[in-house]
Motif scaffolding. Structure first.
Motif, short mmCIF file in Angstrom:
data_model
loop_
_atom_site.label_atom_id
_atom_site.label_comp_id
_atom_site.label_asym_id
_atom_site.label_seq_id
_atom_site.Cartn_x
_atom_site.Cartn_y
_atom_site.Cartn_z
N GLU A 48 -60.25 17.75 -44.23
CA GLU A 48 -59.10 16.88 -43.96
C GLU A 48 -58.12 17.56 -43.01
O GLU A 48 -57.57 16.92 -42.10
CB GLU A 48 -58.41 16.50 -45.27
CG GLU A 48 -57.34 15.45 -45.12
CD GLU A 48 -56.76 15.01 -46.45
OE1 GLU A 48 -56.38 13.84 -46.57
OE2 GLU A 48 -56.69 15.85 -47.39
N LEU A 53 -65.54 12.00 -47.88
CA LEU A 53 -65.37 11.93 -46.44
C LEU A 53 -65.93 10.62 -45.91
O LEU A 53 -67.06 10.24 -46.21
CB LEU A 53 -66.06 13.12 -45.78
CG LEU A 53 -65.43 14.49 -46.08
CD1 LEU A 53 -66.37 15.62 -45.67
CD2 LEU A 53 -64.09 14.62 -45.37
N LEU A 59 -63.29 19.76 -49.11
CA LEU A 59 -62.76 18.45 -48.74
C LEU A 59 -61.38 18.59 -48.11
O LEU A 59 -61.07 17.94 -47.10
CB LEU A 59 -62.70 17.54 -49.97
CG LEU A 59 -64.04 17.19 -50.61
CD1 LEU A 59 -63.83 16.39 -51.89
CD2 LEU A 59 -64.93 16.43 -49.64
N GLY A 60 -60.56 19.45 -48.67
CA GLY A 60 -59.25 19.70 -48.08
C GLY A 60 -59.34 20.38 -46.73
O GLY A 60 -58.56 20.10 -45.82
N ARG A 89 -60.40 8.43 -53.07
CA ARG A 89 -60.32 9.63 -53.90
C ARG A 89 -60.10 9.31 -55.38
O ARG A 89 -60.34 10.15 -56.24
CB ARG A 89 -59.19 10.52 -53.40
CG ARG A 89 -59.57 11.27 -52.13
CD ARG A 89 -58.55 12.31 -51.77
NE ARG A 89 -57.72 11.88 -50.68
CZ ARG A 89 -57.02 12.72 -49.90
NH1 ARG A 89 -57.06 14.01 -50.13
NH2 ARG A 89 -56.29 12.26 -48.92
N HIS A 105 -61.21 12.06 -42.36
CA HIS A 105 -60.57 11.06 -43.21
C HIS A 105 -61.24 11.04 -44.58
O HIS A 105 -62.45 10.86 -44.68
CB HIS A 105 -60.70 9.67 -42.55
CG HIS A 105 -59.89 8.61 -43.22
ND1 HIS A 105 -60.23 7.28 -43.19
CD2 HIS A 105 -58.72 8.68 -43.92
CE1 HIS A 105 -59.31 6.58 -43.83
NE2 HIS A 105 -58.39 7.40 -44.29
N LEU A 106 -60.45 11.21 -45.62
CA LEU A 106 -60.93 11.11 -47.00
C LEU A 106 -60.53 9.76 -47.56
O LEU A 106 -59.37 9.34 -47.43
CB LEU A 106 -60.34 12.22 -47.86
CG LEU A 106 -60.99 13.61 -47.76
CD1 LEU A 106 -60.11 14.65 -48.42
CD2 LEU A 106 -62.36 13.60 -48.40
N THR A 147 -62.37 9.80 -38.36
CA THR A 147 -60.96 10.17 -38.41
C THR A 147 -60.18 9.06 -39.11
O THR A 147 -60.71 7.97 -39.36
CB THR A 147 -60.41 10.35 -37.00
OG1 THR A 147 -60.37 9.07 -36.35
CG2 THR A 147 -61.26 11.31 -36.18
N PRO A 148 -58.91 9.27 -39.42
CA PRO A 148 -58.11 8.19 -40.00
C PRO A 148 -58.05 6.94 -39.11
O PRO A 148 -57.81 5.83 -39.63
CB PRO A 148 -56.73 8.82 -40.18
CG PRO A 148 -57.02 10.27 -40.38
CD PRO A 148 -58.18 10.57 -39.47
#
Length: 553
Positions: free
Chosen positions: A266, A490, A262-263, A275, A271-272, A500-501
């Motif tokens: 990112e 995600l 996940l990191g 969480r 985009h996460l 994406t963010p």
């Protein structure tokens, strides 16, 4: 530079296998990478009880359960509690998933050879509010063969594709980076080649690096799972609404469920979201025969056990066993203690104690009909008896005074439990049995549960006096919090494309399973209706695989 495959799938769990099967069925060439050895093919799904959320099935109707898409969707919305701007795609995924569960899901699974145990379970019965969280009716369909039974057709499809040259399975490949081409599309996966390992499924494998790899494809699907095996990450994202994270946590998943990927995603621009949404169980017990570090097993309880906090006070209604997982978790963490207690009788343990997991249900996992039928006879199932005999969290005694001495010895007298107080609580429960219209809400819930044929047949003990010697001995079980599922992840659109963010698709990158919050970055919202984790992996893996197959040439 030439492509090594059409698509690279990261993670060989259920979601990754489902995506790979769909891709190869469409004639696409796939490289499937996983950091664990081949013995762990299938990931967490192998260890699961195999429960699947289905709506309006023949199994329900045969038991007199009237279900519908509309009721399931109302239950989902009341449980999820979507309330954030980033819940747009999770809600869209949830709606699509309920459509699937009430539509083609059962026929699709049966076409793959999956069958179900005829008694439908009633998980997450709710918080006592008609519009709040919980299942209004039983929907937990247990797969014949449990988790391995769910995995089997997807493993066969992927193995068949490997034999045909369409799937290349590369174990001991740990992904550490994603790179984009000049057009901005994710097309390269880099990482470490780990040393071979003979570790058994679920046990820790070595992390010794023997080389590096770089692979290119037209698309990449992340199906790497969540963070449940990484207690540091669990605590880092633990939400204030659930109190303070317990200092003492059990692990419901192996250590390799570490959230590293996940990191990595990112860092590549993904985009996460959500969480802080997670799903942990409150009925965890230490496995007397552990496979991984801090290995815990979840008790799947019926509604009759008396649930006490660490100081011996009953949990408030409607926090009864099997009713409201996260509501109970929030209450427990605010007591200042990391454990609670079930107090019950031999009759209750024989009828109501089931243990989650394929290895704890060898009759269902092995598809042994005679042994399954034996569950209806007197006596606790073999795995439950093993915990009664060997489990570190179990105390078995003939009277409340001896029981409390054993409970205090188990916890080092912190906090000190009072035997007279426990006896008064048990006597009050027993008095309620004489009044069918009494004010004990737990007894009311037990009687209501027994109106459902499935519960009356195999799941809920007939109400009886807890201090009746004929129902004894008394049993106390220390319960701890058991880490399990990551509900956020995600952010993806309804094709499984990672966003994406800015909310735009990140070209070439897809996600499925727990890494994507089972769809959209959290299709469960704050809570789960249960039976929706394996199903979420199947559904999101199928969607991402089909979408990627269409996108590549």
């Amino acid at each position: 530079m030439a492509y090594d495959a059409d698509v690279i799938v990261i993670g060989a769990g259920l979601a990754g296998l489902a995506a790979t099967a769909e891709l190869t069925d469409a004639g696409r060439r796939v490289i499937l990478v996983d950091q664990e050895p081949e013995a762990s093919l299938g990931g967490q799904a192998h260890w699961s009880f195999g429960g699947l959320f289905l709506v309006g099935t023949p199994e329900q109707r045969r038991l007199g359960v009237r279900d519908s898409h509309a009721l399931a969707w109302r239950d989902w919305l009341g449980t999820a509690g979507f309330d954030r701007p980033e819940d747009h795609w999770p809600r869209r995924w949830a709606e699509a998933y309920v459509d699937f569960a009430a539509g083609e899901k059962r026929a699709w699974l049966r076409g793959l050879g999956i069958r179900f145990f005829p008694v439908v379970g009633w998980a997450e019965r709710g918080a006592g509010d008609a519009t709040g969280p919980g299942n209004s009716v039983p929907r937990f369909h247990i797969t014949w063969g449990t988790g391995p039974g769910v995995l089997a057709p997807f493993v066969r499809r992927v193995r068949r594709a490997a034999g045909a040259g369409l799937a290349d399975l590369r174990f001991r490949h740990r992904v550490t980076g994603l790179a984009r081409n000049a057009d901005g599309s994710v097309d390269t996966v880099t990482g470490d080649v780990l040393a071979p390992s003979a570790a058994r499924r679920g046990t820790a494998s070595n992390r010794r690096t023997t080389g590096a790899f770089a692979l290119r494809a037209q698309a990449v699907i992340i199906a790497s799972g969540g963070i449940g095996g990484n207690h540091d990450l669990v605590r880092a994202h633990w939400p204030a609404r659930l109190g303070s994270p317990p200092a003492d946590l059990l692990s419901g998943v192996p250590a390799h469920v570490d959230g590293r990927m996940l990191g990595t995603a990112e860092a590549a621009g993904a985009h996460l979201v959500n969480r802080d949404r997670m799903w942990h169980y409150t009925e965890g017990i230490a496995n007397w025969d552990p496979v991984w570090s801090h290995h815990g097993i979840r008790i799947l309880p019926g509604p009759s056990s008396l649930w006490l906090d660490a100081a011996g006070s009953p949990l408030p209604p409607p926090l009864f066993p099997g009713f409201d997982t996260l509501g109970t978790l929030a209450h427990i963490t605010r007591t200042g203690w990391d454990h609670t207690w079930f107090v019950l009788t031999r009759r209750v343990v024989e009828r109501e104690f089931a243990l989650s997991g394929s290895e704890q249900n060898p009759d269902l996992t092995g598809k042994r009909i005679r042994d399954v039928l034996g569950r209806a006879r007197s006596g606790a199932p073999g795995p439950v008896r093993a915990f009664l005999d060997r489990g570190a969290d179990f105390v078995v005694e003939r009277d409340p005074e001896a029981l409390v001495r054993g409970m205090n010895a188990l916890t080092g007298d912190r906090p000190h439990l009072d035997a007279a107080a426990l006896r008064r609580t048990l006597e009050a429960r027993d008095r309620g049995l004489a009044h069918p219209f009494g004010k004990d809400l737990q007894l009311t819930a037990v009687r209501a549960a027994r109106r459902y044929l499935g519960d009356r047949l195999v799941r809920v003990a007939a109400p009886h006096r807890m201090l009746d010697p004929a129902a004894g001995p008394l049993i106390a079980v220390r319960l701890r919090v058991l880490t399990r599922k990551t509900l956020g992840g995600l952010h993806t659109d309804l094709s499984g494309r990672v966003l994406t963010p800015a909310g735009e698709p990140l070209p070439g990158l897809y996600a499925a399973g727990e890494a994507a919050g089972f769809g959209g970055g959290g299709m469960h919202g704050y809570r789960s209706l249960e039976g929706t984790f394996l199903g979420g992996c199947l559904f999101s893996g199928r969607i991402a695989g089909r979408a990627a197959a269409r996108a590549v040439s």
